[in-house]
Design a protein around this motif. Structure first.
Motif, PDB file in Angstrom:
ATOM      1  N   ARG A  85      43.631  61.551  38.925  1.00  0.00           N
ATOM      2  CA  ARG A  85      44.227  61.198  37.529  1.00  0.00           C
ATOM      3  C   ARG A  85      43.744  59.671  37.157  1.00  0.00           C
ATOM      4  NH1 ARG A  85      49.940  63.627  37.097  1.00  0.00           N
ATOM      5  NH2 ARG A  85      49.943  62.253  35.342  1.00  0.00           N
ATOM      6  N   PRO A  86      43.857  58.643  37.874  1.00  0.00           N
ATOM      7  CA  PRO A  86      43.424  57.389  37.367  1.00  0.00           C
ATOM      8  C   PRO A  86      41.972  57.255  37.510  1.00  0.00           C
ATOM      9  CG  PRO A  86      45.266  57.129  39.332  1.00  0.00           C
ATOM     10  CD  PRO A  86      44.466  58.754  39.155  1.00  0.00           C
ATOM     11  N   GLN A  87      41.353  56.394  36.717  1.00  0.00           N
ATOM     12  CA  GLN A  87      40.100  56.163  36.691  1.00  0.00           C
ATOM     13  C   GLN A  87      39.796  55.687  38.137  1.00  0.00           C
ATOM     14  OE1 GLN A  87      39.839  53.470  33.360  1.00  0.00           O
ATOM     15  NE2 GLN A  87      37.722  54.075  33.497  1.00  0.00           N
ATOM     16  N   ALA A  88      38.295  55.548  38.513  1.00  0.00           N
ATOM     17  CA  ALA A  88      37.954  55.521  39.804  1.00  0.00           C
ATOM     18  C   ALA A  88      37.918  53.749  39.737  1.00  0.00           C
ATOM     19  CB  ALA A  88      36.613  55.918  40.221  1.00  0.00           C
ATOM     20  N   ASP A  89      37.741  52.805  40.736  1.00  0.00           N
ATOM     21  CA  ASP A  89      37.878  51.796  40.733  1.00  0.00           C
ATOM     22  C   ASP A  89      36.410  50.819  40.682  1.00  0.00           C
ATOM     23  OD1 ASP A  89      40.524  50.582  40.514  1.00  0.00           O
ATOM     24  OD2 ASP A  89      40.831  51.988  42.198  1.00  0.00           O
ATOM     25  N   ILE A  90      36.415  49.823  40.152  1.00  0.00           N
ATOM     26  CA  ILE A  90      35.276  48.904  40.398  1.00  0.00           C
ATOM     27  C   ILE A  90      35.237  47.845  41.474  1.00  0.00           C
ATOM     28  CG2 ILE A  90      33.791  47.289  39.239  1.00  0.00           C
ATOM     29  CD1 ILE A  90      34.961  48.311  36.647  1.00  0.00           C
ATOM     30  N   MET A  91      34.097  47.877  42.404  1.00  0.00           N
ATOM     31  CA  MET A  91      34.251  46.721  43.501  1.00  0.00           C
ATOM     32  C   MET A  91      33.162  45.600  43.084  1.00  0.00           C
ATOM     33  SD  MET A  91      34.358  49.215  46.614  1.00  0.00           S
ATOM     34  CE  MET A  91      34.522  47.952  48.239  1.00  0.00           C
ATOM     35  N   ASP A  92      33.503  44.404  43.193  1.00  0.00           N
ATOM     36  CA  ASP A  92      32.702  43.593  42.968  1.00  0.00           C
ATOM     37  C   ASP A  92      32.330  42.547  44.150  1.00  0.00           C
ATOM     38  OD1 ASP A  92      33.125  44.144  39.999  1.00  0.00           O
ATOM     39  OD2 ASP A  92      34.629  42.963  39.588  1.00  0.00           O
ATOM     40  N   ILE A  93      31.278  41.853  43.965  1.00  0.00           N
ATOM     41  CA  ILE A  93      30.983  40.975  44.880  1.00  0.00           C
ATOM     42  C   ILE A  93      30.761  39.601  44.014  1.00  0.00           C
ATOM     43  CG2 ILE A  93      29.067  39.782  46.475  1.00  0.00           C
ATOM     44  CD1 ILE A  93      28.648  42.674  47.334  1.00  0.00           C
ATOM     45  N   PHE A  94      31.369  38.497  44.380  1.00  0.00           N
ATOM     46  CA  PHE A  94      31.204  37.234  43.879  1.00  0.00           C
ATOM     47  C   PHE A  94      30.231  36.302  44.770  1.00  0.00           C
ATOM     48  CE2 PHE A  94      35.455  36.582  41.207  1.00  0.00           C
ATOM     49  CZ  PHE A  94      35.622  37.810  40.852  1.00  0.00           C
ATOM     50  N   TYR A  95      29.212  36.195  43.900  1.00  0.00           N
ATOM     51  CA  TYR A  95      28.150  35.197  44.577  1.00  0.00           C
ATOM     52  C   TYR A  95      28.400  33.905  44.132  1.00  0.00           C
ATOM     53  CZ  TYR A  95      25.573  39.399  46.284  1.00  0.00           C
ATOM     54  OH  TYR A  95      25.487  40.524  46.943  1.00  0.00           O
ATOM     55  N   TYR A  96      28.116  32.889  44.911  1.00  0.00           N
ATOM     56  CA  TYR A  96      27.817  31.490  44.332  1.00  0.00           C
ATOM     57  C   TYR A  96      26.715  31.111  44.718  1.00  0.00           C
ATOM     58  CZ  TYR A  96      29.465  26.667  43.954  1.00  0.00           C
ATOM     59  OH  TYR A  96      29.516  25.267  43.460  1.00  0.00           O
ATOM     60  N   PRO A  97      25.671  31.084  43.805  1.00  0.00           N
ATOM     61  CA  PRO A  97      24.241  30.649  44.194  1.00  0.00           C
ATOM     62  C   PRO A  97      24.013  29.076  44.727  1.00  0.00           C
ATOM     63  CG  PRO A  97      24.286  31.216  41.969  1.00  0.00           C
ATOM     64  CD  PRO A  97      25.739  31.530  42.313  1.00  0.00           C
ATOM     65  N   ASP A  98      24.751  28.232  44.091  1.00  0.00           N
ATOM     66  CA  ASP A  98      24.592  27.023  44.530  1.00  0.00           C
ATOM     67  C   ASP A  98      25.297  26.496  45.622  1.00  0.00           C
ATOM     68  OD1 ASP A  98      23.176  26.805  42.233  1.00  0.00           O
ATOM     69  OD2 ASP A  98      24.920  26.237  41.046  1.00  0.00           O
ATOM     70  N   GLY A  99      26.131  27.545  46.264  1.00  0.00           N
ATOM     71  CA  GLY A  99      26.949  26.967  47.260  1.00  0.00           C
ATOM     72  C   GLY A  99      26.407  27.337  48.719  1.00  0.00           C
ATOM     73  N   ALA A 100      27.310  27.038  49.592  1.00  0.00           N
ATOM     74  CA  ALA A 100      27.033  26.970  51.179  1.00  0.00           C
ATOM     75  C   ALA A 100      26.510  28.681  51.530  1.00  0.00           C
ATOM     76  CB  ALA A 100      27.819  26.618  52.147  1.00  0.00           C
TER      77      ALA A 100
END
Lengths: 383, 459
Positions: free
Chosen positions: A243-258
């Protein structure tokens, strides 16, 4: 006429019962259900003791239910009918078109958290470094007001407060509940799972990392990738309701980080294997959430290119999985342990004294329950 | 294992039907006993041992009484001993005062012998009948064991006397038609349990989630109405399932419930509710007492006592006694006052109100809690309707209305009155389709847990 109809009834119903009985007993048996993301009951060796007290027959009933022919389809039909017959509660989950929520009735006694508080207090006394504790509410704790009042989990925020009140002064508590409650209109919890989204984890990270002594990485520095928009989590697994919509899975990249230098895991049998922060292969399985950090292992050691010699120990349950990647920016070494996966003594795996900071991060629903990671941690540490 | 489980419907039932019908006719009673033993063993091995020993003890006592029957006084000794043992067993497992006995008997933790409330009564009744010389179990050990252990009778099945049971066994007629009728009754019972009772129980539990000192009047009414219907559908559902299975083996059991709810008089309700059980109390308790008490007022006290005992046997608590005594008193008052005809509708409302008040006591945990609940029903908490009541009403109204209709004899009367007209033909023709649909719905509703084990009360 009546006799004929009776005969027809006998033929129709009995052939259906025989057919499904045969299909169930002779059909191929699966060990794992993709839809429900769990291992199905297997046939055990029969022991006299189990026969005596009736556990064999309970196992047999469970086996029959788990391997009943077309189980997933029957469950989908159940979810559709149950909401029409009575309240929108299916197998203990509140079903609405907006989201699924755990709806354990408020009248069942929630487990007691005081023994957990004792364990953390005694750990903190023996431990030289700093102890941080984050108990995270589940989606029902934040969105509970849409569930009918007699099902409301009024206790979730209360339980967090209760737990925090029992902690000694040397333990740093992280008030996740109020941070998340304020942001409830944002996409901080999955619609089909009890857990927070990466964004929800990020919002808490901003506070946690300051308590740990660092400046948080600001939101605009991340590149965000939507890895899937077909995620359906543990609440879907219990109801199979779409009944509810499917969910979105994200990845947060930090290109300048370690970056990640190495990621090694110690498995249950003591062997060492290569792990990863994001395991995209899991997206093809029924357990999509394990894309974050992969399947749970007793110990995961992450080395990063962060230029300091700070070491952090994280004691986790599944809530921590999407949270850990944010920490990798700040520590050169993070060790993640899952008490529920470990056996024996904690010193067989790691030396806790090496770590200057320890962060406990759990969903409040797993504390005080049957599989309680904190009490397991206590067993492992004080044994 | 209960009848409303996948393992029973799709495993045990077809397997036992197959084995039974493949067996030569003269061995079939023995096969039924064997199947019943397997059924008990599948609950737990301990239950099997327990019920076997229990049946054998009763069989031995019955034989001793039979041997001594010429000397009434001497025969009374084994009779008393047998009854004491049977009742002790029942109270040992139905109350919490006998944990020491559980240890002596080496019972597994939280063991409950399903159906003990009924097979105790069966055993006691049989011993009395043997003592009076009405029946002679004699050498029929298979029949006697089958009488106690017969699996379609075990869980809340109809409470039959031994004499009636053996007559049914004598008149056994297996046929394909009987199997069809049996499946019809079985699926009807299954639907009563899984579709109606289980969902009504959710409503009952929701209304009882809050303290009875704070709920609104409307919630209290919804809750207790749900309880009344849930109790009816649970008891009659199990009775129907048992009767249906017995039919498939060619055995015609009488029915226990004859659409009691929404009767127009309390006395009609009383004669239609769990009739085998009511008859048992009358035959073995109240009737013998009447014969020694000639005066009317004494008989009326005994009458009330009989009803108190009846409801006490459901709950084994003070609340049950109050519920039964209330019912008995109302019945007496009705006999005195209500000779004139009243309108059906008025009668129905009044009957239902009495049943509801009795049910408040039957469902309550203590007399004071029940009184508080009654107070809540008349608005004693100061709230008549609240959002919870509206929500529950909206969620359950369809189920409640359908249950109400299903608990009346309206549909049966429609079928009986409409001789040979088209409506009846159509209904008869579509009935296999409807039954199949009900079976499918029930299967899917129990698919997640594999069974529907809510029994409302431990009997």
């Amino acid at each position: 006429m009546n006799k004929l109809i009776s005969k027809i009834t006998a033929v129709v119903t009995l052939s259906f019962i025989f057919l499904f009985g045969l299909l169930t007993f002779l059909g191929s048996k699966k060990e794992y259900s993709v839809d429900e993301n769990r291992h199905l009951e297997g046939l055990h060796e029969i022991s006299a003791e189990e026969m005596y007290d009736g556990s064999t027959s309970r196992q047999l009933e469970k086996y029959m239910a788990d391997h009943f022919w077309g189980r997933s389809r029957w469950m989908i039909a159940k979810a559709a009918m149950q909401t029409e017959l009575s309240e929108s509660i299916v197998n203990g989950v509140y079903v609405s078109s907006e989201r699924l929520l755990t709806a354990d009735p408020g009248y069942t006694e929630a487990g007691n958290v005081s023994s957990d508080a004792d364990i953390i207090n005694s750990f903190s006394k023996e431990y030289d470094g700093m102890v941080y504790f984050a108990a995270v509410p589940t989606s029902a704790g934040i969105y509970g007001d849409i569930i009918p009042s007699h099902y409301v989990r009024k206790t979730e925020s209360q339980r967090i407060t209760e737990l925090y009140d029992m902690f000694g002064n040397d333990i740093r508590r992280i008030d996740t509940y109020n941070i998340l409650k304020m942001l409830k209109d944002s996409y901080i919890y999955y619609r089909n799972d009890t857990k927070w989204t990466v964004y929800g984890a990020y919002c808490v990270y901003k506070t946690v990392i300051q308590k740990l002594g660092f400046q948080p990485t600001s939101y605009d520095k991340f590149n965000i990738e939507h890895v899937t928009n077909e995620f359906r989590g543990n609440l879907y697994n219990r109801t199979l309701s779409k009944r509810p919509q499917a969910d979105i899975m994200d990845i947060f990249y930090y290109p300048d980080g370690a970056g990640i230098v190495s990621c090694s895991c110690i498995l249950e049998d003591g062997s060492v294997a290569e792990g990863s922060i994001y395991n995209r292969d899991m997206l093809k399985t029924g357990d999509m959430y394990s894309m974050y950090l992969g399947k749970p292992v007793p110990v995961m050691k992450i080395r990063t290119s962060a230029k300091n010699d700070m070491k952090l120990l994280v004691v986790r349950d599944s809530f921590a999985d999407c949270f850990i990647p944010f920490l990798t920016q700040h520590y050169s070494e993070i060790t993640v342990i899952s008490p529920l996966e470990m056996e024996g003594d904690i010193s067989d795996y790691i030396n806790v004294g090496e770590y200057g900071q320890t962060l406990f991060l759990f969903g409040i629903d797993s504390l005080g329950g049957e599989a309680d990671p904190v009490s397991k941690f206590g067993e492992l540490y004080f044994s | 294992m209960v009848y409303s489980s996948l393992l029973f419907i799709y495993g045990f039932l077809p397997a036992s039907l197959l084995i039974y019908h493949l067996t030569p006719v003269k061995f079939r009673e023995a096969v039924l006993l064997m199947l019943s033993m397997v059924f008990c063993g599948m609950t737990s091995l301990y239950f099997f041992i327990f019920i076997s020993v229990y049946s054998l003890i009763n069989y031995s006592f019955a034989n001793i009484i039979e041997k001594l029957h010429k000397n009434e006084k001497l025969a009374a000794v084994p009779l008393a001993a047998g009854i004491i043992i049977d009742l002790t067993a029942a109270f040992a497992f139905r109350t919490e005062y006998f944990s020491w006995l559980h240890r002596i008997l080496k019972a597994p933790e939280s063991f409950y012998p399903v159906g003990i409330a009924f097979f105790t009564l069966s055993a006691v009744g049989t011993l009395i009948d043997v003592y009076k010389g009405k029946i002679r179990p004699g050498k029929h050990i298979i029949r006697f064991l089958l009488y106690i252990m017969f699996f379609p009778r075990l869980i809340m099945g109809p409470l039959l006397r031994y004499g009636v049971f053996t007559k049914i066994l004598d008149n056994r007629r297996e046929s394909f038609t009987a199997t069809g009728v049996g499946m019809t009754v079985f699926i009807k019972g299954l639907a009563k349990k899984v579709i109606a009772a289980d969902n009504l129980y959710m409503l009952f539990a929701a209304a009882h989630a809050d303290n009875e000192g704070s709920i609104s009047a409307a919630t209290a009414w919804l809750g207790i109405t749900a309880y009344v219907f849930c109790l009816y559908f649970t008891l009659s559902g199990f009775a129907d399932m048992g009767t249906g299975i017995a039919y498939c083996f060619g055995l015609k059991f009488p029915q226990s419930f004859n659409y009691p709810l929404l009767s127009t008089r309390i006395r009609y309700f009383a004669s239609r509710w769990h009739s085998q059980f009511v008859q048992w109390i009358r035959r073995y308790v109240t009737k013998p007492l009447y014969s020694i008490c000639p005066r009317k007022w004494m008989r009326e006290i005994i009458f009330v006592f009989g009803w108190a005992l009846f409801c006490f046997w459901y709950t084994v608590s003070l609340n049950g006694i109050i519920c039964g005594a209330l019912m008995g008193i109302v019945l007496i008052i009705e006999n005195h006052l209500l000779n004139n005809k009243i309108m059906n509708f008025t009668g129905m409302v009044y009957t239902f109100l009495v049943v509801v008040v009795c049910a408040v006591f039957l469902s309550g945990s203590s007399p004071s809690a029940s009184l508080r609940y009654l107070l809540a029903m008349i608005g004693g908490n100061g709230v008549f309707v609240d959002s919870q009541a509206l929500y529950l009403f909206k969620s359950y109204i369809v189920l409640l209305l359908v249950s109400m209709y299903a608990s009346t004899d309206l549909f049966r009367n429609l079928m009986m009155r409409s001789h040979r007209n088209k409506v009846k033909t159509v209904i008869v023709i579509v009935s296999p389709v409807v039954l199949m649909a009900l079976l499918l719905i029930c299967t899917s509703l129990i698919s997640y847990n594999g069974s529907s084990e809510m029994l409302l009360m431990k009997l």
